[in-house]
Design a protein around this motif. Structure first.
Motif, PDB file in Angstrom:
ATOM      1  N   ASP A 288      -2.594 -25.104  31.022  1.00 36.03           N
ATOM      2  CA  ASP A 288      -3.284 -26.302  31.517  1.00 36.03           C
ATOM      3  C   ASP A 288      -2.713 -26.791  32.839  1.00 36.03           C
ATOM      4  OD1 ASP A 288      -0.845 -27.163  30.516  1.00 36.03           O
ATOM      5  OD2 ASP A 288      -1.666 -28.935  29.516  1.00 36.03           O
ATOM      6  N   ARG A 289      -1.740 -26.085  33.394  1.00 34.08           N
ATOM      7  CA  ARG A 289      -1.146 -26.448  34.677  1.00 34.08           C
ATOM      8  C   ARG A 289      -1.631 -25.558  35.821  1.00 34.08           C
ATOM      9  NH1 ARG A 289       1.747 -28.011  30.566  1.00 34.08           N
ATOM     10  NH2 ARG A 289       3.466 -29.502  30.679  1.00 34.08           N
ATOM     11  N   LEU A 290      -2.185 -24.401  35.483  1.00 33.72           N
ATOM     12  CA  LEU A 290      -2.593 -23.451  36.511  1.00 33.72           C
ATOM     13  C   LEU A 290      -3.825 -23.962  37.251  1.00 33.72           C
ATOM     14  CD1 LEU A 290      -1.983 -20.706  37.784  1.00 33.72           C
ATOM     15  CD2 LEU A 290      -3.461 -19.666  36.054  1.00 33.72           C
ATOM     16  N   GLN A 291      -3.789 -23.902  38.582  1.00 33.13           N
ATOM     17  CA  GLN A 291      -4.883 -24.474  39.370  1.00 33.13           C
ATOM     18  C   GLN A 291      -5.259 -23.588  40.548  1.00 33.13           C
ATOM     19  OE1 GLN A 291      -4.148 -28.372  41.230  1.00 33.13           O
ATOM     20  NE2 GLN A 291      -6.025 -29.057  40.222  1.00 33.13           N
ATOM     21  N   ILE A 292      -4.410 -23.507  41.579  1.00 34.61           N
ATOM     22  CA  ILE A 292      -4.659 -22.568  42.678  1.00 34.61           C
ATOM     23  C   ILE A 292      -3.809 -21.325  42.437  1.00 34.61           C
ATOM     24  CG2 ILE A 292      -4.417 -22.145  45.146  1.00 34.61           C
ATOM     25  CD1 ILE A 292      -4.896 -25.084  45.652  1.00 34.61           C
ATOM     26  N   PHE A 293      -4.459 -20.167  42.481  1.00 33.30           N
ATOM     27  CA  PHE A 293      -3.776 -18.897  42.263  1.00 33.30           C
ATOM     28  C   PHE A 293      -4.111 -18.023  43.468  1.00 33.30           C
ATOM     29  CE2 PHE A 293      -3.063 -15.273  38.960  1.00 33.30           C
ATOM     30  CZ  PHE A 293      -1.705 -15.270  39.253  1.00 33.30           C
ATOM     31  N   SER A 294      -3.104 -17.664  44.259  1.00 32.84           N
ATOM     32  CA  SER A 294      -3.347 -16.959  45.517  1.00 32.84           C
ATOM     33  C   SER A 294      -2.713 -15.579  45.506  1.00 32.84           C
ATOM     34  CB  SER A 294      -2.798 -17.769  46.696  1.00 32.84           C
ATOM     35  OG  SER A 294      -3.550 -18.935  46.907  1.00 32.84           O
TER      36      SER A 294
END
Length: 318
Positions: A288-294
Protein backbone atom coordinates in the motif's frame (compact mmCIF):
# COMPACT_ATOMS: atom_id res chain seq x y z
CA UNK A 1 48.55 -2.58 -8.73
CA UNK A 2 48.05 -5.80 -6.77
CA UNK A 3 45.61 -4.18 -4.33
CA UNK A 4 43.56 -2.78 -7.21
CA UNK A 5 43.27 -6.21 -8.83
CA UNK A 6 42.34 -7.72 -5.45
CA UNK A 7 39.56 -5.15 -5.00
CA UNK A 8 38.14 -5.95 -8.39
CA UNK A 9 38.19 -9.68 -7.68
CA UNK A 10 36.29 -9.07 -4.44
CA UNK A 11 33.77 -6.85 -6.22
CA UNK A 12 33.13 -9.53 -8.84
CA UNK A 13 32.57 -12.05 -6.07
CA UNK A 14 30.17 -9.66 -4.34
CA UNK A 15 28.25 -9.15 -7.56
CA UNK A 16 27.95 -12.91 -8.09
CA UNK A 17 26.61 -13.32 -4.54
CA UNK A 18 24.14 -10.46 -4.98
CA UNK A 19 22.76 -11.78 -8.25
CA UNK A 20 22.38 -15.23 -6.72
CA UNK A 21 20.38 -13.75 -3.83
CA UNK A 22 17.83 -12.27 -6.22
CA UNK A 23 17.63 -15.40 -8.36
CA UNK A 24 17.11 -17.54 -5.26
CA UNK A 25 14.43 -15.17 -3.96
CA UNK A 26 12.73 -15.28 -7.34
CA UNK A 27 12.91 -19.07 -7.36
CA UNK A 28 11.29 -19.33 -3.93
CA UNK A 29 8.70 -16.53 -4.23
CA UNK A 30 7.93 -16.15 -7.92
CA UNK A 31 6.02 -13.18 -9.32
CA UNK A 32 2.57 -13.56 -7.84
CA UNK A 33 0.60 -10.49 -6.78
CA UNK A 34 -3.07 -9.50 -7.18
CA UNK A 35 -4.08 -9.26 -10.86
CA UNK A 36 -0.49 -9.89 -11.93
CA UNK A 37 -1.68 -11.53 -15.15
CA UNK A 38 -3.64 -8.43 -16.21
CA UNK A 39 -2.48 -6.81 -19.44
CA UNK A 40 -3.84 -3.47 -20.71
CA UNK A 41 -5.52 -3.71 -24.08
CA UNK A 42 -4.00 -0.37 -25.12
CA UNK A 43 -0.89 0.83 -23.29
CA UNK A 44 -1.15 4.24 -24.91
CA UNK A 45 -4.53 4.77 -23.22
CA UNK A 46 -4.29 2.52 -20.19
CA UNK A 47 -5.59 5.09 -17.71
CA UNK A 48 -8.62 5.69 -19.90
CA UNK A 49 -9.31 1.93 -19.86
CA UNK A 50 -9.27 1.77 -16.03
CA UNK A 51 -12.36 3.94 -15.56
CA UNK A 52 -10.99 7.49 -14.95
CA UNK A 53 -14.16 8.38 -13.01
CA UNK A 54 -13.19 5.84 -10.31
CA UNK A 55 -9.39 5.85 -10.29
CA UNK A 56 -7.89 8.14 -7.64
CA UNK A 57 -4.56 9.83 -8.32
CA UNK A 58 -3.03 8.42 -5.12
CA UNK A 59 -4.01 4.83 -6.01
CA UNK A 60 -2.17 4.79 -9.34
CA UNK A 61 1.07 2.81 -9.60
CA UNK A 62 2.89 5.10 -11.99
CA UNK A 63 5.39 3.48 -14.39
CA UNK A 64 8.27 5.90 -14.82
CA UNK A 65 11.63 6.24 -16.49
CA UNK A 66 14.96 7.21 -14.96
CA UNK A 67 16.89 9.89 -16.91
CA UNK A 68 14.06 9.89 -19.42
CA UNK A 69 15.53 12.10 -22.14
CA UNK A 70 18.83 10.31 -22.75
CA UNK A 71 17.95 8.45 -25.95
CA UNK A 72 20.27 10.70 -27.98
CA UNK A 73 22.72 11.82 -25.32
CA UNK A 74 26.43 12.14 -26.04
CA UNK A 75 28.18 10.69 -29.09
CA UNK A 76 26.92 7.37 -30.46
CA UNK A 77 29.25 4.43 -29.66
CA UNK A 78 31.69 6.80 -27.93
CA UNK A 79 30.20 8.56 -24.89
CA UNK A 80 26.54 7.53 -25.25
CA UNK A 81 26.88 4.10 -23.56
CA UNK A 82 28.11 5.81 -20.38
CA UNK A 83 24.98 7.96 -19.95
CA UNK A 84 22.11 6.53 -21.99
CA UNK A 85 19.36 5.18 -19.73
CA UNK A 86 16.58 5.03 -22.35
CA UNK A 87 16.63 4.12 -26.03
CA UNK A 88 13.12 5.41 -26.77
CA UNK A 89 12.15 9.04 -27.27
CA UNK A 90 9.95 10.64 -24.65
CA UNK A 91 6.99 10.34 -27.02
CA UNK A 92 7.59 6.61 -27.57
CA UNK A 93 7.93 6.07 -23.82
CA UNK A 94 4.56 7.70 -23.25
CA UNK A 95 2.95 5.62 -26.01
CA UNK A 96 4.42 2.51 -24.37
CA UNK A 97 2.71 3.47 -21.09
CA UNK A 98 5.27 5.46 -19.12
CA UNK A 99 3.58 8.19 -17.04
CA UNK A 100 6.45 9.69 -15.00
CA UNK A 101 9.30 11.52 -16.72
CA UNK A 102 12.63 12.43 -15.11
CA UNK A 103 14.17 15.29 -17.10
CA UNK A 104 17.56 16.85 -16.22
CA UNK A 105 18.52 20.24 -17.65
CA UNK A 106 21.45 22.64 -17.59
CA UNK A 107 21.70 26.43 -17.86
CA UNK A 108 21.18 26.60 -21.65
CA UNK A 109 17.99 24.45 -21.41
CA UNK A 110 19.64 21.45 -22.97
CA UNK A 111 18.90 18.05 -21.48
CA UNK A 112 21.93 16.52 -19.78
CA UNK A 113 23.17 13.60 -17.71
CA UNK A 114 26.24 14.61 -15.78
CA UNK A 115 28.62 16.33 -18.19
CA UNK A 116 27.04 14.86 -21.34
CA UNK A 117 24.34 16.80 -23.18
CA UNK A 118 21.54 16.10 -25.62
CA UNK A 119 18.79 18.08 -27.33
CA UNK A 120 17.03 21.22 -26.12
CA UNK A 121 14.23 20.64 -23.63
CA UNK A 122 11.83 21.92 -26.31
CA UNK A 123 12.06 18.43 -27.81
CA UNK A 124 10.67 16.96 -24.59
CA UNK A 125 7.88 19.53 -24.39
CA UNK A 126 6.87 18.90 -28.01
CA UNK A 127 6.84 15.12 -27.45
CA UNK A 128 4.57 15.56 -24.43
CA UNK A 129 2.21 17.85 -26.33
CA UNK A 130 2.03 15.42 -29.22
CA UNK A 131 1.10 12.58 -26.87
CA UNK A 132 -1.52 14.65 -25.05
CA UNK A 133 -3.08 15.66 -28.37
CA UNK A 134 -3.56 11.99 -29.24
CA UNK A 135 -5.08 10.88 -25.91
CA UNK A 136 -7.89 12.03 -23.65
CA UNK A 137 -7.48 10.81 -20.05
CA UNK A 138 -3.77 10.09 -19.56
CA UNK A 139 -2.12 12.02 -16.69
CA UNK A 140 1.63 12.63 -16.66
CA UNK A 141 3.95 13.47 -13.78
CA UNK A 142 6.72 15.59 -15.28
CA UNK A 143 9.72 16.08 -13.01
CA UNK A 144 12.22 18.63 -14.29
CA UNK A 145 15.36 19.30 -12.31
CA UNK A 146 18.63 21.13 -12.78
CA UNK A 147 21.31 18.46 -13.03
CA UNK A 148 23.79 18.20 -10.17
CA UNK A 149 26.73 20.53 -10.68
CA UNK A 150 24.89 22.77 -13.16
CA UNK A 151 23.24 26.18 -12.89
CA UNK A 152 19.49 26.70 -13.27
CA UNK A 153 18.20 27.84 -16.66
CA UNK A 154 17.15 31.50 -16.26
CA UNK A 155 13.41 32.00 -15.67
CA UNK A 156 12.76 28.34 -16.28
CA UNK A 157 9.63 28.31 -14.16
CA UNK A 158 8.14 30.91 -16.51
CA UNK A 159 9.22 28.82 -19.51
CA UNK A 160 7.39 25.75 -18.17
CA UNK A 161 4.20 27.67 -17.43
CA UNK A 162 4.28 29.46 -20.79
CA UNK A 163 4.65 26.20 -22.72
CA UNK A 164 2.50 23.85 -20.63
CA UNK A 165 0.09 26.17 -18.82
CA UNK A 166 -3.09 24.87 -20.44
CA UNK A 167 -2.27 21.33 -19.25
CA UNK A 168 -0.92 22.03 -15.76
CA UNK A 169 -2.69 20.67 -12.69
CA UNK A 170 -2.00 23.37 -10.11
CA UNK A 171 -0.61 22.29 -6.78
CA UNK A 172 -3.31 21.38 -4.29
CA UNK A 173 -3.04 18.67 -1.64
CA UNK A 174 -6.60 17.63 -2.48
CA UNK A 175 -5.41 16.42 -5.88
CA UNK A 176 -4.14 13.16 -4.38
CA UNK A 177 -7.66 12.01 -3.52
CA UNK A 178 -9.31 13.23 -6.71
CA UNK A 179 -10.09 10.87 -9.55
CA UNK A 180 -8.56 11.29 -12.97
CA UNK A 181 -11.90 12.57 -14.27
CA UNK A 182 -11.99 15.24 -11.58
CA UNK A 183 -8.67 16.79 -12.66
CA UNK A 184 -9.38 16.65 -16.39
CA UNK A 185 -8.99 18.44 -18.77
CA UNK A 186 -5.71 19.30 -17.02
CA UNK A 187 -3.16 16.57 -17.70
CA UNK A 188 0.27 17.32 -16.17
CA UNK A 189 1.56 17.44 -12.61
CA UNK A 190 4.81 19.34 -13.22
CA UNK A 191 7.40 19.25 -10.44
CA UNK A 192 10.19 21.80 -10.88
CA UNK A 193 13.35 21.22 -8.83
CA UNK A 194 15.83 24.08 -9.26
CA UNK A 195 19.23 24.00 -7.56
CA UNK A 196 19.47 27.68 -6.63
CA UNK A 197 16.36 29.47 -7.85
CA UNK A 198 13.29 29.78 -5.59
CA UNK A 199 11.11 26.68 -5.37
CA UNK A 200 7.53 26.94 -6.63
CA UNK A 201 5.12 28.12 -3.97
CA UNK A 202 2.21 26.03 -2.73
CA UNK A 203 -0.84 26.57 -4.90
CA UNK A 204 1.13 27.59 -7.99
CA UNK A 205 0.94 25.93 -11.43
CA UNK A 206 4.20 24.08 -10.65
CA UNK A 207 4.77 21.70 -7.74
CA UNK A 208 7.91 21.96 -5.61
CA UNK A 209 10.56 19.37 -4.78
CA UNK A 210 8.84 18.33 -1.56
CA UNK A 211 6.07 16.71 -3.57
CA UNK A 212 8.23 14.02 -5.21
CA UNK A 213 10.61 12.17 -2.92
CA UNK A 214 12.89 9.17 -3.20
CA UNK A 215 15.83 7.60 -1.40
CA UNK A 216 18.50 7.09 -4.00
CA UNK A 217 21.56 5.02 -3.15
CA UNK A 218 24.50 4.95 -5.54
CA UNK A 219 25.36 1.29 -5.99
CA UNK A 220 25.93 -1.20 -8.79
CA UNK A 221 25.00 -4.15 -6.56
CA UNK A 222 21.48 -5.38 -7.38
CA UNK A 223 20.46 -7.09 -4.14
CA UNK A 224 21.76 -4.15 -2.10
CA UNK A 225 19.61 -1.78 -4.15
CA UNK A 226 16.60 -4.13 -4.08
CA UNK A 227 16.66 -4.44 -0.28
CA UNK A 228 17.35 -0.72 0.17
CA UNK A 229 14.29 0.07 -1.95
CA UNK A 230 12.14 -2.18 0.24
CA UNK A 231 13.56 -0.71 3.45
CA UNK A 232 12.96 2.91 2.49
CA UNK A 233 9.54 2.13 1.04
CA UNK A 234 8.54 0.48 4.33
CA UNK A 235 9.28 3.75 6.14
CA UNK A 236 6.75 5.72 4.05
CA UNK A 237 3.09 6.31 4.94
CA UNK A 238 0.51 4.46 2.82
CA UNK A 239 -0.39 6.22 -0.43
CA UNK A 240 -3.81 7.17 0.97
CA UNK A 241 -2.21 9.08 3.86
CA UNK A 242 0.52 11.16 2.22
CA UNK A 243 0.61 14.46 0.39
CA UNK A 244 3.59 13.74 -1.82
CA UNK A 245 4.60 11.20 -4.45
CA UNK A 246 7.23 8.64 -3.51
CA UNK A 247 9.42 6.99 -6.13
CA UNK A 248 11.22 3.66 -6.11
CA UNK A 249 13.75 3.14 -8.91
CA UNK A 250 14.44 -0.38 -10.13
CA UNK A 251 17.93 0.59 -11.25
CA UNK A 252 21.56 0.21 -10.34
CA UNK A 253 24.26 2.55 -11.59
CA UNK A 254 27.86 2.18 -12.79
CA UNK A 255 30.59 2.98 -10.28
CA UNK A 256 33.87 4.61 -11.38
CA UNK A 257 35.92 2.07 -9.43
CA UNK A 258 34.46 -0.83 -11.43
CA UNK A 259 35.63 -1.90 -14.91
CA UNK A 260 32.03 -2.02 -16.18
CA UNK A 261 30.96 1.63 -16.51
CA UNK A 262 28.35 1.47 -19.28
CA UNK A 263 24.78 1.87 -18.09
CA UNK A 264 23.25 -1.03 -20.03
CA UNK A 265 25.08 -4.06 -18.64
CA UNK A 266 25.05 -2.65 -15.12
CA UNK A 267 21.39 -1.71 -14.79
CA UNK A 268 20.31 -5.00 -16.40
CA UNK A 269 21.50 -6.71 -13.22
CA UNK A 270 18.25 -5.62 -11.56
CA UNK A 271 15.99 -4.87 -14.54
CA UNK A 272 14.34 -8.32 -14.67
CA UNK A 273 13.31 -8.25 -11.01
CA UNK A 274 10.59 -5.57 -11.14
CA UNK A 275 7.74 -8.06 -10.72
CA UNK A 276 9.64 -9.78 -7.93
CA UNK A 277 9.86 -6.41 -6.19
CA UNK A 278 6.09 -5.92 -6.33
CA UNK A 279 5.61 -9.47 -5.03
CA UNK A 280 7.95 -8.73 -2.14
CA UNK A 281 6.02 -5.56 -1.33
CA UNK A 282 2.98 -7.77 -0.71
CA UNK A 283 4.97 -10.41 1.18
CA UNK A 284 6.35 -7.75 3.52
CA UNK A 285 3.06 -5.91 3.99
CA UNK A 286 4.08 -2.66 2.30
CA UNK A 287 2.26 -2.88 -1.04
CA UNK A 288 0.00 0.00 0.00
CA UNK A 289 3.07 2.27 -0.09
CA UNK A 290 4.17 1.64 -3.67
CA UNK A 291 3.35 4.54 -5.98
CA UNK A 292 5.95 5.63 -8.57
CA UNK A 293 8.05 2.76 -9.91
CA UNK A 294 10.79 3.77 -12.36
CA UNK A 295 13.29 1.94 -14.51
CA UNK A 296 16.02 2.27 -17.10
CA UNK A 297 15.18 0.93 -20.57
CA UNK A 298 11.45 0.75 -19.98
CA UNK A 299 9.67 -2.15 -21.66
CA UNK A 300 6.15 -3.51 -22.04
CA UNK A 301 6.34 -5.97 -19.15
CA UNK A 302 7.40 -3.27 -16.70
CA UNK A 303 4.45 -1.11 -17.75
CA UNK A 304 2.09 -4.08 -17.56
CA UNK A 305 3.19 -4.89 -14.00
CA UNK A 306 2.44 -1.34 -12.82
CA UNK A 307 -0.88 -1.22 -14.66
CA UNK A 308 -1.86 -4.62 -13.22
CA UNK A 309 -1.36 -3.41 -9.67
CA UNK A 310 -3.24 -0.21 -10.47
CA UNK A 311 -6.08 -2.31 -11.84
CA UNK A 312 -6.08 -4.46 -8.68
CA UNK A 313 -6.36 -1.35 -6.52
CA UNK A 314 -9.12 0.12 -8.69
CA UNK A 315 -11.10 -3.14 -8.41
CA UNK A 316 -10.56 -3.46 -4.64
CA UNK A 317 -8.29 -6.50 -5.02
CA UNK A 318 -5.22 -4.89 -3.46
Amino acid sequence: MGSGVSRQVERRKALTVERRKLYDLHQSCGEDFPACAFRPSDRKNWMDDLHPEKLQICKIVWPGTHDSATDRIGIPLVTRPFAQCQTLSVYRQLVLGCRVLDIRVQKDRRVCHGILVSYNVDVVINDIKKFLSETHSEIIILEVRTEYGHDDPPEFDKYLVDHLGQFLIHHNDNVFHKTISEVLPKRIICIWKPRNSPNPKNGSPLWNSGHLKDDWINTDLPSTKFESNLKYLSEQPPVSARKFFYRVENTVTPRPDNPVVCVGPVTKRIHEFARLFITQCFSRGIADRLQIFSTDYIDEDFVDACVALTYARAEGKA
